[in-house]
Design a protein around this motif. Structure first.
Motif, PDB file in Angstrom:
ATOM      1  N   HIS A 138      39.786  44.204 -20.079  1.00  0.00           N
ATOM      2  CA  HIS A 138      39.024  44.875 -19.006  1.00  0.00           C
ATOM      3  C   HIS A 138      39.465  44.397 -17.615  1.00  0.00           C
ATOM      4  CE1 HIS A 138      36.484  47.007 -21.763  1.00  0.00           C
ATOM      5  NE2 HIS A 138      36.108  45.883 -22.351  1.00  0.00           N
ATOM      6  N   GLU A 139      40.692  43.910 -17.540  1.00  0.00           N
ATOM      7  CA  GLU A 139      41.189  43.395 -16.247  1.00  0.00           C
ATOM      8  C   GLU A 139      42.008  44.423 -15.495  1.00  0.00           C
ATOM      9  OE1 GLU A 139      43.426  39.792 -16.599  1.00  0.00           O
ATOM     10  OE2 GLU A 139      41.810  38.817 -17.715  1.00  0.00           O
ATOM     11  N   PHE A 140      42.433  45.491 -16.214  1.00  0.00           N
ATOM     12  CA  PHE A 140      43.338  46.449 -15.584  1.00  0.00           C
ATOM     13  C   PHE A 140      42.715  47.843 -15.544  1.00  0.00           C
ATOM     14  CE2 PHE A 140      45.961  43.061 -17.199  1.00  0.00           C
ATOM     15  CZ  PHE A 140      46.792  42.801 -16.119  1.00  0.00           C
ATOM     16  N   ILE A 141      42.948  48.505 -14.413  1.00  0.00           N
ATOM     17  CA  ILE A 141      42.457  49.877 -14.228  1.00  0.00           C
ATOM     18  C   ILE A 141      43.245  50.824 -15.130  1.00  0.00           C
ATOM     19  CG2 ILE A 141      42.352  51.789 -12.561  1.00  0.00           C
ATOM     20  CD1 ILE A 141      40.502  49.616 -11.617  1.00  0.00           C
ATOM     21  N   GLU A 142      42.557  51.764 -15.775  1.00  0.00           N
ATOM     22  CA  GLU A 142      43.283  52.781 -16.549  1.00  0.00           C
ATOM     23  C   GLU A 142      43.110  54.159 -15.896  1.00  0.00           C
ATOM     24  OE1 GLU A 142      43.169  52.173 -20.872  1.00  0.00           O
ATOM     25  OE2 GLU A 142      44.829  50.886 -20.258  1.00  0.00           O
ATOM     26  N   GLU A 143      42.114  54.906 -16.289  1.00  0.00           N
ATOM     27  CA  GLU A 143      41.917  56.234 -15.682  1.00  0.00           C
ATOM     28  C   GLU A 143      40.429  56.509 -15.599  1.00  0.00           C
ATOM     29  OE1 GLU A 143      43.742  58.364 -19.318  1.00  0.00           O
ATOM     30  OE2 GLU A 143      42.174  59.726 -18.669  1.00  0.00           O
ATOM     31  N   SER A 144      40.084  57.623 -14.982  1.00  0.00           N
ATOM     32  CA  SER A 144      38.673  57.982 -14.910  1.00  0.00           C
ATOM     33  C   SER A 144      38.366  58.997 -16.018  1.00  0.00           C
ATOM     34  CB  SER A 144      38.395  58.554 -13.520  1.00  0.00           C
ATOM     35  OG  SER A 144      37.046  58.920 -13.439  1.00  0.00           O
ATOM     36  N   GLY A 145      37.104  59.355 -16.175  1.00  0.00           N
ATOM     37  CA  GLY A 145      36.708  60.221 -17.281  1.00  0.00           C
ATOM     38  C   GLY A 145      37.324  61.600 -17.234  1.00  0.00           C
ATOM     39  N   THR A 146      37.579  62.121 -16.044  1.00  0.00           N
ATOM     40  CA  THR A 146      38.076  63.490 -15.922  1.00  0.00           C
ATOM     41  C   THR A 146      39.381  63.564 -15.136  1.00  0.00           C
ATOM     42  OG1 THR A 146      36.624  63.607 -14.022  1.00  0.00           O
ATOM     43  CG2 THR A 146      35.820  64.640 -16.036  1.00  0.00           C
ATOM     44  N   MET A 147      39.966  62.408 -14.824  1.00  0.00           N
ATOM     45  CA  MET A 147      41.144  62.440 -13.934  1.00  0.00           C
ATOM     46  C   MET A 147      41.846  61.077 -13.954  1.00  0.00           C
ATOM     47  SD  MET A 147      38.673  62.691 -10.619  1.00  0.00           S
ATOM     48  CE  MET A 147      37.483  61.385 -10.261  1.00  0.00           C
ATOM     49  N   ASN A 148      43.100  61.051 -13.548  1.00  0.00           N
ATOM     50  CA  ASN A 148      43.780  59.777 -13.290  1.00  0.00           C
ATOM     51  C   ASN A 148      43.294  59.269 -11.936  1.00  0.00           C
ATOM     52  OD1 ASN A 148      46.277  61.567 -14.738  1.00  0.00           O
ATOM     53  ND2 ASN A 148      45.907  59.560 -15.583  1.00  0.00           N
ATOM     54  N   VAL A 149      43.508  57.973 -11.663  1.00  0.00           N
ATOM     55  CA  VAL A 149      43.047  57.456 -10.372  1.00  0.00           C
ATOM     56  C   VAL A 149      44.188  56.782  -9.602  1.00  0.00           C
ATOM     57  CG1 VAL A 149      40.561  57.147 -10.680  1.00  0.00           C
ATOM     58  CG2 VAL A 149      42.107  55.426 -11.585  1.00  0.00           C
TER      59      VAL A 149
END
Ligand code: COI
Length: 354
Positions: free
Chosen positions: A226-237
């Motif tokens: 849980h240290e790295f950003i992945e994506e959002s529920g409906t989109m990349n970020v």
């Protein structure tokens, strides 16, 4: 071999086009007059047809209802400045559908079947493509297993369909997102990179908890640390930190967004510094605290470019500056719109004329 010239067309006798109010288009509520269908039976795609949009009758034992053997795509059709109907990078959607298909044991959908079905459907329902700025005809191709069988195995039979609906903005205002560090959307070796229905079903509970706290969406982090950003529920970020456009690289757990790729390509062509590399949650939080997080936004077909107004992390909330015309997120949205409408030359072959 499939003879895609054999698409049978049954036109509706009762168009519902008068239900379309271009000044007020809610997302995903109104569907156009027709839909495309092809069935996979005995190892081949057959019975290609366009019929009036209608409900379907399925067996209660249909495997997809039980085991989510279903994948989908999302793309949009627009009216260009000359009033012609165009679509944006549909071949990329056809190819991504087949990446998802492979992971879910679903047969490949030949590109010609995808493109011909799409083209014929959009020709027939061209009146449904809205032309007001910010609107489009959202196109939803999807495939699902149709076997009447509740044992767990890949389906033998499938249906490929395309439905369309006129849409306005998915998010009507800048979004409030929460960085999720308890629940996970995807793990290495899982299905995160596939546009599989089950991925979205599994995201609903954590998203609902966040909505109860006043957020619109989650930003998922990697399932392990849980240290790295992945994506959002409906989109990349994406984040603009110290003048560098940052986004996580696509991987086994992150969807290969077509809008994501288009935005990165434009940014690079504009000579910007772009970093497609793991983005640590701690870096985003530190940048937000120190005023170095200049922009954060989501990128997706439905969401287009969705500015992020607030990021929540643990017990803290970080408000970001309101996006104005000087922001990259605004400029790139303008550029994408201009490419689609033909005001800017389509140098990359992204626009597909119907
Ligand atoms: C899209 O942007 O087309 C998507 O598929 C996201 C969707 C879940 C609304």
């Amino acid at each position: 071999m499939i003879d895609t010239s054999t698409i049978r067309i049954e036109k509706t006798s009762q168009s519902r086009i008068n239900e379309l109010d271009e000044d007020n288009i809610p997302f995903g509520k109104l569907y156009s007059d027709h839909m495309f269908i092809a069935d996979y039976i005995d190892g081949e795609w057959q019975d290609l047809r366009i019929v009036p949009y209608q409900n379907m009758s399925v067996s209660p034992a249909m495997t997809t209802l039980h085991y989510a053997i279903t994948i989908f795509e999302g793309l949009k059709a627009y009216k260009n400045a000359a009033g012609e109907v165009v679509s944006f990078r549909p071949e990329a959607n056809a190819s991504r559908l087949n990446v998802s298909a492979e992971r879910m044991c679903i047969p490949q959908v030949p590109e010609s079947l995808f493109m011909d079905g799409l083209t014929e459907l959009l020709k027939l329902d061209s009146a449904w493509v809205p032309s007001k700025p910010g609107t489009a005809l959202y196109v939803r191709p999807f495939v699902f297993g149709t076997d009447e069988y509740i044992g767990v195995r890949p389906s033998n039979n499938y249906r490929f369909m395309i439905i369309t609906c006129p849409v306005g903005s998915y998010y009507t205002k800048p979004v409030r997102v929460k960085i999720e560090t308890k629940f996970s959307r995807a793990f290495e070796g899982g299905t995160g990179y596939a546009k599989a229905g089950g991925n979205y079903a599994a995201s609903l509970y954590p998203a609902r908890l966040a909505q109860q706290q006043g957020f619109d969406q989650l930003i998922w982090t990697d399932g392990k640390s849980h240290e790295f950003i992945e994506e959002s529920g409906t989109m990349n970020v994406m984040f603009m930190i110290d003048g560098v456009l940052r986004t996580a690289p696509t991987s086994g757990t992150i969807l290969k967004g077509i809008t994501r790729d288009s935005v990165l390509t434009i940014a690079r062509d504009w000579g910007m510094q772009v970093e497609e590399a793991p983005v640590k949650v701690s870096e985003v939080v530190a940048a937000a605290k120190e005023g170095r997080l200049q922009e954060a936004f989501g990128v997706g077909t439905a969401a287009t470019i969705a500015p992020i107004a607030t990021i929540g992390f643990e017990d803290e909330l970080f408000d970001l500056p309101a996006a104005d015309d000087s922001f990259f997120s605004k400029k790139v949205l303008k550029e994408l719109d201009a490419i689609r409408t033909g005001e800017v030359e389509d140098q990359r072959g992204w626009v597909y004329k119907i």
